[in-house]
Design a protein around this motif. Structure first.
Motif, PDB file in Angstrom:
ATOM      1  N   ALA A   5      -2.929   1.567  11.738  1.00  0.00           N
ATOM      2  CA  ALA A   5      -1.561   1.114  11.527  1.00  0.00           C
ATOM      3  C   ALA A   5      -1.556  -0.083  10.582  1.00  0.00           C
ATOM      4  O   ALA A   5      -2.497  -0.891  10.585  1.00  0.00           O
ATOM      5  CB  ALA A   5      -0.894   0.730  12.847  1.00  0.00           C
ATOM      6  N   VAL A   6      -0.508  -0.196   9.784  1.00  0.00           N
ATOM      7  CA  VAL A   6      -0.310  -1.333   8.886  1.00  0.00           C
ATOM      8  C   VAL A   6       0.941  -2.080   9.331  1.00  0.00           C
ATOM      9  O   VAL A   6       1.973  -1.456   9.596  1.00  0.00           O
ATOM     10  CB  VAL A   6      -0.144  -0.872   7.421  1.00  0.00           C
ATOM     11  N   VAL A   7       0.841  -3.403   9.425  1.00  0.00           N
ATOM     12  CA  VAL A   7       2.004  -4.232   9.730  1.00  0.00           C
ATOM     13  C   VAL A   7       2.168  -5.235   8.596  1.00  0.00           C
ATOM     14  O   VAL A   7       1.344  -6.137   8.426  1.00  0.00           O
ATOM     15  CB  VAL A   7       1.870  -4.970  11.073  1.00  0.00           C
ATOM     16  N   ALA A   8       3.207  -5.053   7.798  1.00  0.00           N
ATOM     17  CA  ALA A   8       3.522  -6.000   6.724  1.00  0.00           C
ATOM     18  C   ALA A   8       4.429  -7.081   7.297  1.00  0.00           C
ATOM     19  O   ALA A   8       5.483  -6.801   7.860  1.00  0.00           O
ATOM     20  CB  ALA A   8       4.228  -5.274   5.576  1.00  0.00           C
ATOM     21  N   GLY A   9       3.992  -8.328   7.160  1.00  0.00           N
ATOM     22  CA  GLY A   9       4.673  -9.420   7.836  1.00  0.00           C
ATOM     23  C   GLY A   9       4.214  -9.510   9.272  1.00  0.00           C
ATOM     24  O   GLY A   9       5.025  -9.585  10.199  1.00  0.00           O
ATOM     25  N   VAL A  79       0.414   4.916  10.534  1.00  0.00           N
ATOM     26  CA  VAL A  79       1.612   4.137  10.839  1.00  0.00           C
ATOM     27  C   VAL A  79       1.728   3.016   9.828  1.00  0.00           C
ATOM     28  O   VAL A  79       0.730   2.367   9.500  1.00  0.00           O
ATOM     29  CB  VAL A  79       1.546   3.550  12.276  1.00  0.00           C
ATOM     30  N   TRP A  80       2.963   2.799   9.334  1.00  0.00           N
ATOM     31  CA  TRP A  80       3.220   1.654   8.442  1.00  0.00           C
ATOM     32  C   TRP A  80       4.524   1.001   8.897  1.00  0.00           C
ATOM     33  O   TRP A  80       5.574   1.648   8.936  1.00  0.00           O
ATOM     34  CB  TRP A  80       3.320   2.113   6.988  1.00  0.00           C
ATOM     35  N   ILE A  81       4.462  -0.285   9.217  1.00  0.00           N
ATOM     36  CA  ILE A  81       5.625  -1.028   9.723  1.00  0.00           C
ATOM     37  C   ILE A  81       5.975  -2.138   8.738  1.00  0.00           C
ATOM     38  O   ILE A  81       5.126  -2.991   8.420  1.00  0.00           O
ATOM     39  CB  ILE A  81       5.333  -1.613  11.118  1.00  0.00           C
TER      40      ILE A  81
END
Length: 356
Positions: A5-9, A79-81
């Motif tokens: 998963a990627v969480v930007a911010g 997943v990308w958030i």
């Protein structure tokens, strides 16, 4: 192999809480954020299943380079958030062009950049854009932020349709959040007369993170969090003039805490190096650790079908009353404060009564 998963911010606030929730569910998590010191702190605290990179999401090239690096090190994410945001608690007249653009570029275009990178590198999975009840009902003193959240709502819908037409095995959802106790209120640019606060009711970041994970797990088109967001969505849809009248009276004051706020630095032009990576802000004593989380589409259908059932019921009662001969019943009591859309003040009720 653990999913990615990627969480930007993801280095503080809702992003940090979401990273921890993803790790607890067995993901490997890549975090993008501006502040290298906070990223280093997270690596030390959270271990080998965390990947970090300093990136300004308003810069598309930095986001694309980060996406390529994630794929090279770990593989394609599932997943990308998109969660990064900036705001300024200031009247529109006080916000110059550069400040307005900075907020818009990070909050709105940062989401756009994240979606573009995600769609390029993902083969299957979920993209979740973090929104706000302010995507439906704006408040004074945050025009740039509210405009960006409205823009994300429109962009997300258009892109979702394009993804569906392309038959991609990717869902795109949005999570509309209430006021959350995050460090935003400690470091955002502020021109209010006091330290800013989340407009009550306030929720802990873990409530927001749980809603984001709900969107990831279900692929929902939209998730609404907290009764306050339901009120913002449906009250503004039904009675926008009444909502704006109330916000004119108390929309600024609701964002002001009892605490003074003098001479501190803010994070608009760059991250605050001396602020640690943490999810919670300064309002733990007033924040709820539970809140309702509902599928937005189901909530709308419930409202429509519930209203239809109510109208049928009223019609049946009126039909019986007309046969019996009594006077027409009064359907609106101007002194009620338990209105169904949740704007629980006499002013709302009287305003509705005055509209008849």
């Amino acid at each position: 192999m653990k999913p990615i998963a990627v969480v930007a911010g993801g280095s503080a606030g809702i992003g940090r809480a979401t990273v921890e929730a993803l790790l607890a569910r067995g993901y490997r998590v890549a975090v993008l954020a501006r502040g290298q010191d906070r990223l280093d702190q997270m690596r030390a605290e959270l271990g080998a299943d965390l990947w970090t990179r300093s990136a300004d999401v308003s810069d598309a090239a930095q986001v694309e380079a980060a996406a390529d690096a994630i794929v090279a090190d770990w593989g394609a994410p599932e997943v990308w958030i998109n969660n990064a945001m900036l705001t300024s608690f200031s009247s529109f007249a006080e916000v110059d062009d550069a400040e307005f653009r900075k907020i818009t570029d990070t909050t709105y275009l940062g989401t756009v950049n994240g979606c573009r990178a995600a769609l390029r590198v993902m083969e299957t999975g979920r993209i979740v854009n973090v929104g706000s009840g302010l995507a439906y009902t704006s408040v004074p003193m945050q025009a740039a932020y509210c405009g960006a959240k409205h823009a994300i709502e429109g962009f997300t819908q258009a892109l979702r349709i394009e993804i569906a037409r392309g038959r991609r095995d990717i869902t795109l959802g949005m999570v509309q959040l209430p006021a959350v106790n995050t460090p935003q209120f400690d470091w955002a640019r502020n021109r209010l007369d006091a330290k800013p606060q989340p407009a009550p009711p306030i929720f802990q970041p873990e409530v927001a993170a749980e809603a984001i994970l709900r969107a990831v797990e279900t692929g929902a088109r939209e998730v609404l969090v907290g009764r306050s967001v339901l009120k913002l969505v449906f009250a503004n849809m039904l009675f926008p003039d009444v909502v704006e009248s109330q916000l004119e009276k108390m929309g600024v004051e609701a964002q002001e805490s009892p605490q003074p706020d003098f001479g501190r630095d803010d994070n608009l032009d760059g991250p605050l190096a001396d602020y640690p990576s943490k999810a919670h802000g300064s309002f733990d004593d007033r924040a709820a650790d539970r809140g309702i989380i509902v599928d937005g589409d189901r909530a709308r259908k419930a409202l429509v079908f519930g209203a239809a059932a109510a109208l049928l019921g009223i019609g049946a009662m009126l039909g019986r009353a007309s046969k019996a001969g009594p006077a027409e019943p009064e359907l609106h009591d101007p002194d009620r404060t338990d209105l169904p859309w949740g704007l629980d003040t006499p002013d709302y009720s009287r305003a509705i009564a005055d509209r008849r």
